[in-house]
Design a protein around this motif. Sequence first.
Motif, PDB file in Angstrom:
ATOM      1  N   PRO A 146       0.782  -2.346  -0.518  1.00 45.27           N
ATOM      2  CA  PRO A 146       0.193  -3.496   0.180  1.00 45.27           C
ATOM      3  C   PRO A 146      -0.671  -4.333  -0.761  1.00 45.27           C
ATOM      4  O   PRO A 146      -1.190  -3.825  -1.760  1.00 45.27           O
ATOM      5  CB  PRO A 146      -0.677  -2.843   1.269  1.00 45.27           C
ATOM      6  CG  PRO A 146      -0.181  -1.456   1.404  1.00 45.27           C
ATOM      7  CD  PRO A 146       0.354  -1.063   0.061  1.00 45.27           C
TER       8      PRO A 146
ATOM      9  N   GLU B 170       4.596  -1.415   8.226  1.00 48.02           N
ATOM     10  CA  GLU B 170       3.404  -1.658   9.035  1.00 48.02           C
ATOM     11  C   GLU B 170       2.132  -1.722   8.191  1.00 48.02           C
ATOM     12  O   GLU B 170       1.186  -2.436   8.531  1.00 48.02           O
ATOM     13  CB  GLU B 170       3.269  -0.578  10.109  1.00 48.02           C
ATOM     14  CG  GLU B 170       4.320  -0.696  11.207  1.00 48.02           C
ATOM     15  CD  GLU B 170       4.091   0.316  12.316  1.00 48.02           C
ATOM     16  OE1 GLU B 170       3.058   1.021  12.271  1.00 48.02           O
ATOM     17  OE2 GLU B 170       4.936   0.403  13.233  1.00 48.02           O
ATOM     18  N   ASP B 171       2.079  -0.977   7.086  1.00 45.50           N
ATOM     19  CA  ASP B 171       0.866  -0.963   6.254  1.00 45.50           C
ATOM     20  C   ASP B 171       0.828  -2.108   5.247  1.00 45.50           C
ATOM     21  O   ASP B 171      -0.113  -2.225   4.464  1.00 45.50           O
ATOM     22  CB  ASP B 171       0.725   0.370   5.530  1.00 45.50           C
ATOM     23  CG  ASP B 171       1.832   0.613   4.497  1.00 45.50           C
ATOM     24  OD1 ASP B 171       2.795  -0.191   4.446  1.00 45.50           O
ATOM     25  OD2 ASP B 171       1.737   1.602   3.743  1.00 45.50           O
TER      26      ASP B 171
ATOM     27  N   SER C 109       3.039  -2.607   2.807  1.00 46.46           N
ATOM     28  CA  SER C 109       3.861  -2.320   1.634  1.00 46.46           C
ATOM     29  C   SER C 109       5.266  -2.865   1.874  1.00 46.46           C
ATOM     30  O   SER C 109       5.668  -3.096   3.016  1.00 46.46           O
ATOM     31  CB  SER C 109       3.903  -0.824   1.352  1.00 46.46           C
ATOM     32  OG  SER C 109       4.513  -0.119   2.429  1.00 46.46           O
TER      33      SER C 109
END
Length: 441
Positions: free
Chosen positions: A381, A413-414, A416
């Motif tokens: 991310p 979702e994070d 990345s």
Amino acid sequence: MRLEIGNFYVKDIVFGDKLSFNEGLLTINKEEAITYLKEDDRITDIDLYLAKPGDPIRLCPVKDSIEPRVHVDGSPLFPGYEGDLKRAGEGVTHALKNCCVTVVGKHWGGFQDGIFDMSGEGQKLSLYGTLLNIVLVMDTNEEFERHEQQKKNDAHRRAGCKLAEFIGQCVKELEPEEKEVFDLEPVIKRDPEIEKLPSVVYVMQPQSQMEELGYNTRVYGWDMNRMLPTFMHPNEVLDGALISGSFMPCSSKWATYDFQNCPNIKALYHEHGKTINFLGVIMANLNVALEQKERAAIYVAQMANSLGADGAVVAEEGYGNPDADFVGCIVALEDAGVKTVGISNECTGRDGKSQPLVTLDEKCDAIVSCGNVSELIELPPMEIVLGELEALARDGSSGGWAGDEILGPSVREDGSIIFENNGVFCGDQVCGWSPKTMKEF
């Protein structure tokens, strides 16, 4: 034709009260610049940001990058595109180096739009992560193509060119730190000692496959889908005659900045009169139908012969269907007695084992590879995203996907991401920037 480019080296960029350049510091009045760009009523949302090497910033979807410049005589920086038609490539141009105007979609991207990072491993993948970026993030009312995989990005591209010229005005009356002179004599009026050297022509194949106008690379504002190969002075390419198109998997693209600073042209210029006789540029095109490809190759070979070329360098913007133009051009040149080197990326699959070009020929025995478009890239991310990261997976990006049975979505979702090299903005750098090397196993 003599072109003098006066260079001003930018060390830092800030927003301030007045557009100015002083001892390496570029100051931009943000509100003034935005007001100027809003004259285009297609723009519905617009903002300016600064992204500098080392910043925790990811840019997506990126549409074009342009070097800020100005013509000292007041003529248009991009003649025939933004301003009246006038021959480029002569006179004095002032350029702000180490920086670029980068245009990013606020929401919507497409097949031709890419991504790059200003820090971390992702920074290494694109030249543009190493530059000081003046980032124009904008949205438009062009609803007709918002959800299309292919976008003309016309308002975005024009805004980027306008902003580059607007910023360049601050050095118009200043004395440059360095001057580059590009002066190439007429082909038939050269020193006898130069004419004894091997004569070399540079063949450029910018993207021009879309038969509907507006997507392709432009020459003096003219859509390249409507032209045949033609001979150009290299100074024209370096001085605003060409504008990047909006059709090509993004790692294969040539940004407008790439035309303005084309390292292949500069390298050939550097060797002119020393090891080669640099004849100039044959500006070719990429086509759809086989007959069109064959016709273009015939034109290129004929011009190379007529110019007296002993050798040629052919550079392709793209892969897949354009490989037929690329290989056909090399074969036609070799058949005409012109020793030819090709420069291209390749599409060898995620495992690197597939055929590198769609079509091949034994006469293509000297090709420089700029990398595999299908190579998988995984990045962590990033703290800040300029634009909308979801465009990588949502909008038909050439490098991303919404879902994969094994790999999952490109955008996690994070924050990345996992995607193919295809999606890195101008990542394969066929114009001569590429730092990639080959390894033998």
